[in-house]
Design a protein around this motif. Structure first.
Motif, mmCIF file in Angstrom:
data_model
loop_
_atom_site.group_PDB
_atom_site.id
_atom_site.type_symbol
_atom_site.label_atom_id
_atom_site.label_comp_id
_atom_site.label_asym_id
_atom_site.label_seq_id
_atom_site.Cartn_x
_atom_site.Cartn_y
_atom_site.Cartn_z
ATOM 1 N N PRO B 272 0.929 -1.113 -0.119
ATOM 2 C CA PRO B 272 0.136 0.047 0.048
ATOM 3 C C PRO B 272 0.987 1.305 0.004
ATOM 4 O O PRO B 272 1.848 1.234 0.327
ATOM 5 N N ASP B 273 0.221 2.296 -0.617
ATOM 6 C CA ASP B 273 0.907 3.495 -0.526
ATOM 7 C C ASP B 273 1.297 4.101 1.017
ATOM 8 O O ASP B 273 0.143 4.231 1.706
ATOM 9 N N PRO B 274 2.443 4.235 1.162
ATOM 10 C CA PRO B 274 2.721 4.557 2.723
ATOM 11 C C PRO B 274 2.038 6.066 3.048
ATOM 12 O O PRO B 274 1.769 6.142 4.433
ATOM 13 N N GLU B 275 1.794 6.721 2.207
ATOM 14 C CA GLU B 275 1.176 7.838 2.507
ATOM 15 C C GLU B 275 -0.249 7.615 2.669
ATOM 16 O O GLU B 275 -1.193 8.842 3.062
ATOM 17 N N ALA B 276 -0.921 6.557 2.388
ATOM 18 C CA ALA B 276 -2.289 6.345 2.418
ATOM 19 C C ALA B 276 -3.260 7.285 1.464
ATOM 20 O O ALA B 276 -4.373 7.070 1.876
ATOM 21 N N LYS B 277 -2.697 7.884 0.533
ATOM 22 C CA LYS B 277 -3.521 8.744 -0.266
ATOM 23 C C LYS B 277 -4.633 7.989 -1.029
ATOM 24 O O LYS B 277 -6.035 8.411 -1.136
ATOM 25 N N LEU B 308 1.909 -6.521 8.490
ATOM 26 C CA LEU B 308 2.849 -5.149 9.022
ATOM 27 C C LEU B 308 2.301 -3.844 8.357
ATOM 28 O O LEU B 308 2.278 -2.833 9.065
ATOM 29 N N ALA B 309 2.276 -3.857 6.933
ATOM 30 C CA ALA B 309 2.065 -2.835 5.929
ATOM 31 C C ALA B 309 0.696 -2.306 6.254
ATOM 32 O O ALA B 309 0.602 -1.007 6.451
ATOM 33 N N ASN B 310 -0.433 -3.167 6.271
ATOM 34 C CA ASN B 310 -1.814 -2.530 6.126
ATOM 35 C C ASN B 310 -2.134 -1.773 7.301
ATOM 36 O O ASN B 310 -2.630 -0.520 7.242
ATOM 37 N N ASP B 311 -2.013 -2.421 8.401
ATOM 38 C CA ASP B 311 -2.501 -1.601 9.757
ATOM 39 C C ASP B 311 -2.335 -0.356 10.017
ATOM 40 O O ASP B 311 -3.378 0.683 10.292
#
Lengths: 77, 413
Positions: B272-277, B308-311
């Motif tokens: 997922p985009d780490p900025e969560a855009k 680890l990434a999603n939450d």
């Protein structure tokens, strides 16, 4: 003998009850066997009798008697 | 003028059993459906656990000569759809079949059929590959079979966006009803991914929990010690219907699908985009579509996979959209109990969301023992909570960066 064995294969394939009566005249259409079912049933018959049935033969089979007769002709030739 | 979209039936097949009551009773109790995999030998696998549906027999619900021509994912959908239609009390005889449709979400489709037939191909040769190999494995066959089983002759479509499939399917169905293209649509998702190939492939991605010695504790979304998601399987089905059609037959209207939002991260195939855009944008679109604002949302049913990434990224998106209200809005992950059912997940989350509204109970996020500093919202840890819920947001994010968010609202009948 051929018909009995074929009838057992068909019954088990279609998950039919043991008591269902199958005669040489029982048609594939009446048993609601579609063209894909026929292919699978023929595979099982080929395995059971250790023969090979050419694809062209499939559309000639109208009833179980036709199949039994063909198997007999191959096995006893 | 757009038609309003009612939810009038809920059905499911899950590792807890068949039907929304068994599902919600278990969610409310905080039970885990995760156990050691029993359907194949996992000796060589790093992960040996999943939320498997044990002892499922579709021939109890449909003739065996039909079910044997269906892959497991289609069987799940068939039984869940029958359950949902029964719940909706629709008289199929009275329906205009041309306005009765099916829209399903499927991530994989019939992978088990492909594996079985590929084994036959290698061991016994091409002449022994089943003629049902194709119609059993293709992902649209769950929808195709449902249309045949129930005589639905209107729209019949399949949506595939990995873990967001069922959400996009519900959104697509809702739009079709809004536009007047159908009166009733059987929609949702189905997936049967618990097989050696899918398990191995997700393992290689380092995506799965390896907590084999304690299966029920393995799925731990938002917990600091989470180590990946747990595979699940099943089907969720939601019956969507135009309000006017539902009212004309005096149907119970459980809820309304009031908004849908969709977006892409355009960032990476799996991360997922780490900025969560992307997630943020899907949430904002859904709220806008529903004509509401974040402060009106009483519950977020999160994607919450436990990777680890999603939450933390999902948490970041919720904070961006909800502002200060994020800390006061319950956010739950039912994947903590059901595992991740991939293409079916959003449909089961929709069933849970609507059930939570009707029951006035928020199911917990279980196995949340040690808070992760990056996940600092109210995840309703471990114990269900009573609450009046009038508006629920459900999040779904699929590989490919494909995001879908739904807004359900309660309806005063």
């Amino acid at each position: 003998m051929y018909l009995e064995k074929i009838a057992d294969i068909v019954k088990s394939h279609l998950a039919l009850d043991e008591s269902v009566h199958i005669t040489p005249e029982t048609s594939l259409k009446d048993m609601k066997i579609d063209s894909l079912d026929v292919v699978e049933i023929i595979m099982k018959i080929e395995d059971a009798f250790e023969i090979e049935i050419p694809d062209e033969k499939l559309k000639e089979f109208r009833n179980l008697g036709d199949i039994a007769e063909y198997v007999k002709s191959v096995k006893e030739s | 003028m757009q038609k309003r979209v009612a939810v009038t039936g809920l059905g499911c097949v899950t590792a807890f059993g068949i039907g929304k009551k068994i599902l919600f009773d278990n969610l409310r109790a905080g039970n885990s459906a995760v156990s050691l995999i029993s359907s194949f030998d996992t000796s060589d696998f790093k992960t040996k656990i999943a939320a498997e549906i044990k002892d499922f027999d579709a021939s109890l619900y449909f003739p065996k000569n039909e079910t044997r021509k269906m892959d497991r994912f289609t069987q799940f959908a068939a039984v869940a759809a029958k359950d949902a239609l029964l719940d909706s009390e629709i008289d199929l005889e009275k329906l205009d079949k041309s306005r009765f449709g099916v829209v399903l979400g499927v991530g994989f489709g019939g992978i088990s059929t492909i594996l079985e037939q590929h084994k036959i191909l290698l061991e016994r040769g091409p002449r022994r590959v089943s003629p049902f190999g194709v119609p059993m494995c293709i992902p649209n066959m769950a929808a195709g079979n449902l249309s045949i089983l129930f005589g639905a002759k209107g729209v019949c479509e399949t949506v595939s966006t990995a873990c967001a499939s069922a959400s996009h399917a519900i959104a697509a169905a809702a739009r079709l009803i809004q536009r007047g293209n159908a009166d009733i649509i059987i929609c949702g998702g189905s997936e049967a991914p618990i097989n050696p190939l899918v398990l191995a492939a997700f393992s290689s991605m380092q995506a799965l929990s390896k907590r084999n010695d304690d299966p029920e504790k393995a799925s731990r979304p938002f917990d600091k010690e989470r180590d990946g998601f747990v595979l699940g399987e099943g089907s969720g089905i939601v019956i969507l219907e135009s309000f006017e059609h539902a009212l004309s037959r005096n149907a119970r209207i459980y809820a309304e699908v009031s908004g849908v939002g969709s977006s892409a991260d355009a960032y990476h195939i799996t991360s997922p985009d780490p900025e969560a855009k992307g997630a943020e944008s899907a949430m904002r679109s859904a709220l806008l579509d529903a004509g509401t604002v974040a402060s009106e949302v009483d519950l977020v049913v999160a994607h919450g996979t436990g990777t680890l990434a999603n939450d933390p990224i999902e948490t970041k998106a919720i904070k961006a959209v909800f502002g200060e209200k994020a800390y006061k809005t319950p956010v739950i992950s039912i994947k903590s109990m059901l595992g991740h059912t991939l293409g079916a997940a959003a449909a089961l989350e929709a069933v849970a969301a609507v059930s939570a509204m009707l029951e006035g109970v928020i199911p917990p996020t279980i196995n949340l023992d040690l808070p992760d500093p990056e996940c600092d919202l109210d995840y309703v840890p471990n114990v269900a909570r009573k609450a009046e819920i009038k508006c629920v947001m459900t999040d779904s994010f699929g590989f490919g960066g494909q995001n879908s968010v739904l807004i359900f609202k309660s309806v005063n009948n």
